[in-house]
Write an enzyme that holds these catalytic residues in place. Structure first.
Site, short mmCIF file in Angstrom:
data_model
loop_
_atom_site.label_atom_id
_atom_site.label_comp_id
_atom_site.label_asym_id
_atom_site.label_seq_id
_atom_site.Cartn_x
_atom_site.Cartn_y
_atom_site.Cartn_z
N ASP A 8 56.45 -2.88 32.13
CA ASP A 8 56.29 -1.94 31.02
C ASP A 8 57.71 -1.62 30.54
O ASP A 8 58.41 -0.82 31.14
CB ASP A 8 55.58 -0.68 31.52
CG ASP A 8 55.61 0.47 30.52
OD1 ASP A 8 55.99 0.24 29.35
OD2 ASP A 8 55.23 1.60 30.90
N LYS A 75 64.75 -0.23 22.25
CA LYS A 75 63.43 -0.72 21.86
C LYS A 75 63.13 -0.37 20.40
O LYS A 75 62.36 -1.06 19.72
CB LYS A 75 62.38 -0.10 22.78
CG LYS A 75 60.99 -0.68 22.62
CD LYS A 75 60.08 -0.07 23.68
CE LYS A 75 58.64 -0.47 23.51
NZ LYS A 75 57.79 0.14 24.54
N GLU A 175 50.51 -2.45 24.96
CA GLU A 175 50.50 -1.37 25.96
C GLU A 175 49.11 -0.75 26.13
O GLU A 175 48.65 -0.57 27.26
CB GLU A 175 51.54 -0.31 25.58
CG GLU A 175 52.96 -0.79 25.83
CD GLU A 175 54.01 -0.04 25.02
OE1 GLU A 175 53.68 1.00 24.42
OE2 GLU A 175 55.17 -0.49 24.99
N ASP A 199 48.81 8.01 24.12
CA ASP A 199 50.04 7.79 24.89
C ASP A 199 51.11 8.79 24.44
O ASP A 199 51.73 8.62 23.39
CB ASP A 199 50.51 6.34 24.65
CG ASP A 199 51.81 6.01 25.39
OD1 ASP A 199 52.45 6.92 25.92
OD2 ASP A 199 52.16 4.81 25.41
#
Lengths: 653, 156
Positions: A8, A75, A175, A199
């Protein structure tokens, strides 16, 4: 072929997991923590010219002294063009330098320029090295997760990062899909299962709506807020504490960096604790000082106050959720399952909000910080064939056991045991000279035999005459990998054995299993009472049996009249209680206690008399006091069988 | 006729190969798992001790803070001295546990044992030197238990 690492690769933190013996296991890094900050730094070379590269916690620790050469949240940049809105925003915010390189971007660190792929590769490389050290084997393959909204170029760049780190990226998965895999939702029997994945991480909020079709998850819509997360919650609490301190002491701590740091640490701790506690005591002695001397901070923060403070932040997640539902063309009621990802979702108010939005309690059970890495590992396991058909390890969906004295179910194999497995236990008889026992094989979660599913019955006969509790009957359960259950019973004295094979013990639909579990939960209290009643009855029955055996002893005649009268009375009362079908557990227990006391008194007085008589009476004494060898009283279903019948094998199916 | 198809010898051999490999893999996993479980058990008791020591650190910090600001008029006070001895006792005990403070003030900043929370300008000192320690760091049995929080000199 080695193991495939599930990674992850997060914006603020990364985590990894691997399949071990059919289960996903999160791997801690070299520092011993289960998540690794996604931070990379180059320590500028000074005396010894050689530059030093730092990754993870250590990189984060030095960020303040080295902000220009410390890259975090890379990211946000990976696979993007310099002209992207997001990149333009980051160029202004980030303390490190972001430059144009062709169409794309590069970041400057230690006087050199690196692509976001290269920086991500440094994080992946650390994870790879730490995983290898932990597992003791080389890792060359990985499954890496990306947000559902990543486009082709961002996915390709993530794949390239893996390649640079020396990993063959077997697959890039979303994800939310990984989270759904971690909960095993791909096995759902229902067609077109709709799943919402909520999330709320350290710095970003994502909501994704998935639909499962033919074992493949399709992302129907995504939404979110790229700048909403746990850090915002911390900030709100810190500001509140600053206000309180100012009001109480008249001192503004915003300029006192050391005090502010302590407040920040304490605020994060309080936030975490308030997920389980309803209030926390914040206690910071010697927080600062003024002319009058040291100043302390003592404050009770309740969950209610905390929830009040962050209500706006929690509410901000509702809009994106509704929009995502709308974009997917679903109503909230269409959603079959809601999954939580990210540490902030441990907060009860967040869970409540989610339940409110979707009209459904979110699934629980997998650590929300690790659920994505676990799903990635499971995907890796599928690709490696670990989770293939050849050696799929199954579990028994419900407990398996037999009926014992008083209509009680005694489990031999507990629910969720991994198969193949076997277990044996010794049982005994319930009556003197009982010639045989019935073995009733049961499946279910209820305490009383009658409430469970009867899988089969067989009889073991030809038990040699013996007092109750003496024969040793070994009952063995054995389930093979195909779920076929074999139950056998063996009289250890004679070696006689009978058995039954039940082939469909595992053949239950998900609904059946859930129904059985729900029923057990709903009836738990009532079942417990029934079981206690049955246990009390068995106990009293055993006490009567013992007292009756005492009466049969030769020496009993010598017992003083007072003692024998008390004992007789107690036996009479006990038998009376046993006859009454509606006797309560406490009445039965009271009678058993009284009878046991009378028996003990009688035995003691007999022993004393024997001593006085000068007889060597120790043998009879110790015999009388001896407990039945078998711990469990055996079957009650002997029902005075006249002649032992041949054991018959019954398979009800 | 719905006779089940018989596997050829080749197919059977392939299946045996597959199963053998799967079994070996499973056995190895189990063996490695056992080894790791043994190691985990060893580490678990150490980890439990570590938790206790970690939770003790904020108390130790506050005690240090208290003694860091003893009012001048109380410094010679016997009651204060008595409490000082208690602090000494605690320090001796923790040292016996192998809990060692990280040397920080005046040292070169090292992110392996320290966390920079602030930078300060001080032309009289070289960049990268620890200017002040805000919270003590600790090594427990040779491992970093908590990094020291420090101010670092930075002259640009």
């Amino acid at each position: 072929m080695g193991k495939i690492l599930g990674i992850d690769l997060g914006t603020t933190n990364s985590a990894m997991a691997v399949m071990t013996a059919g289960k996903a296991e999160v791997i801690a890094n070299a520092e011993g923590t289960r998540t690794t900050p996604s931070v990379v730094a180059v320590k500028s070379a000074r005396e010894n010219k050689q530059e030093e590269r730092l990754v993870g916690t250590i990189a984060r620790r030095q960020a303040v002294t080295n902000p220009k050469d410390t890259i975090y949240e890379v990211k946000r940049l990976i696979g993007r063009k310099f002209e992207d809105e997001q990149v333009k925003k980051d160029v202004d915010i980030m303390p490190y330098e972001i430059v144009k390189s062709g169409q794309g971007v590069k970041v400057a660190m230690g006087g050199k320029q690196y692509s976001p792929e290269e920086v991500s590769a440094m994080i992946l490389s650390k994870l790879k090295t730490d995983a290898e050290a932990y597992l003791g084997e080389k890792i060359t393959e990985a499954v890496i997760t990306v947000p559902a909204y990543f486009d082709d170029s961002q996915r390709q760049a993530t794949k390239d990062a893996g390649k640079i780190a020396g990993l063959e990226v077997k697959r890039i998965i979303n994800e939310p899909t990984a989270a759904a895999l971690a909960y095993g939702l791909e096995k759902s029997k229902q067609a077109d299962e709709k799943i919402a994945v909520y999330d709320l991480g350290g710095g970003t909020f994502d909501i994704s709506v998935l639909e499962l079709g033919d074992g493949v998850f399709e992302v129907k819509s995504t939404n979110g807020d790229t700048h909403l997360g746990g850090a915002d919650f911390d900030r709100v609490v810190v500001n509140h504490l600053l206000d309180v301190f100012k009001k109480e002491q008249g001192v503004d701590l915003t300029k006192d960096k050391a005090a502010l740091q302590r407040l920040r640490d304490e605020a994060e701790k309080a936030k975490i604790e308030l997920s389980s506690a309803t209030s926390v005591d914040i206690n910071l002695p010697f927080l600062t000082a003024n002319d009058a001397g040291p100043l302390h901070f003592e404050h009770k923060l309740t969950r209610a106050k905390f929830e009040d403070l962050v209500a706006d932040l929690v509410d901000r997640t509702a809009g994106p959720c509704r929009q995502a539902l709308k974009d997917a063309g679903f109503k909230a009621a269409d959603i079959d399952a809601v999954i939580l990802v990210g540490g902030m979702t441990r907060m009860p108010a967040v869970r409540q909000k989610v339940a409110e939005i979707f009209g459904k309690e979110p699934l629980q059970g997998v650590n929300p910080d690790e659920v994505v890495a676990i799903g990635a590992a499971i995907q890796g396991g599928v690709l490696a064939g670990d989770v293939g058909d050849v050696l799929l390890l199954d579990v028994t969906p419900l407990s398996l056991g037999i009926e014992t004295l008083g209509g009680v179910k005694t489990n031999l194999i507990d629910r969720n045991s991994t198969i193949p497995t076997s277990k044996s236990e010794i049982f005994s008889t319930a009556a003197d000279n009982q010639p045989g026992v019935d073995i009733v094989v049961l499946q279910g979660e209820r305490e009383m035999a009658a409430d469970n599913k009867k899988l089969g019955v067989f009889q073991l006969s030809g038990i040699a005459p013996a007092p109750r509790g003496m024969p040793q009957i070994e009952v063995s359960f054995n389930i093979d990998a195909n779920g076929i259950l074999n139950v056998s019973a063996k009289d250890k004295a004679t070696g006689k054995e009978q058995s039954i094979t039940i082939s469909d013990s595992g053949n239950l639909s998900k609904e059946d299993i859930e129904k059985a579990q729900k029923e057990a939960e709903a009836n738990a209290e009532e079942d417990k009472q029934k079981r206690e009643l049955s246990d009390a009855r068995n106990q009293l029955d055993a006490a009567v049996y013992q007292a009756q055996s005492l009466k049969k002893e030769d020496s009993y005649a010598k017992l003083e009249e007072a003692s024998s009268k008390t004992l007789e009375e107690a036996i009479g009362e006990a038998e009376e209680q046993l006859k009454q079908e509606d006797a309560s557990a406490s009445d039965l227990e009271a009678a058993a206690k009284k009878l046991s006391e009378a028996s003990v008194a009688a035995m003691t007085s007999l022993a004393e008399q024997a001593k006085q008589d000068g007889e060597a009476a120790e043998e009879t004494d110790s015999d009388e006091k001896a407990e039945p060898a078998a711990k469990k009283a055996g079957k009650s279903k002997a029902k005075g069988k006249d002649a032992p019948v041949e054991g018959e094998i019954v398979d009800e199916k | 006729m719905n006779k089940p198809k018989r596997e050829t010898k080749q197919e059977l051999l392939e299946r045996i190969g597959l199963l053998t490999e799967a079994l070996q893999r499973e056995r190895a996993d189990a063996e490695n798992g056992r080894r790791r479980a043994a190691l985990d058990r060893e580490q678990a008791s150490a980890a439990a001790r570590t938790t206790v020591v970690t939770d003790l650190l904020p108390l130790l910090d506050n005690l240090e803070r208290a003694f860091g600001s003893v009012p001048a008029q109380l410094e010679a006070d016997n009651w204060v001295k008595g409490v000082l001895y208690i602090r000494q006792q605690l320090q001796t005990y923790l040292q016996a546990l192998d809990l060692i403070p990280v040397p920080a003030a005046g040292q070169q900043f090292d992110p392996a044992t320290m966390e920079a929370v602030e930078t300060v300008t001080d032309k009289s000192q070289p960049s990268g030197l620890v200017a002040a320690e805000i919270v003590k760091g600790y090594l427990y049995q040779g491992q970093i238990l908590r990094p020291a929080q420090v101010k670092v000199v930075k002259n640009d």
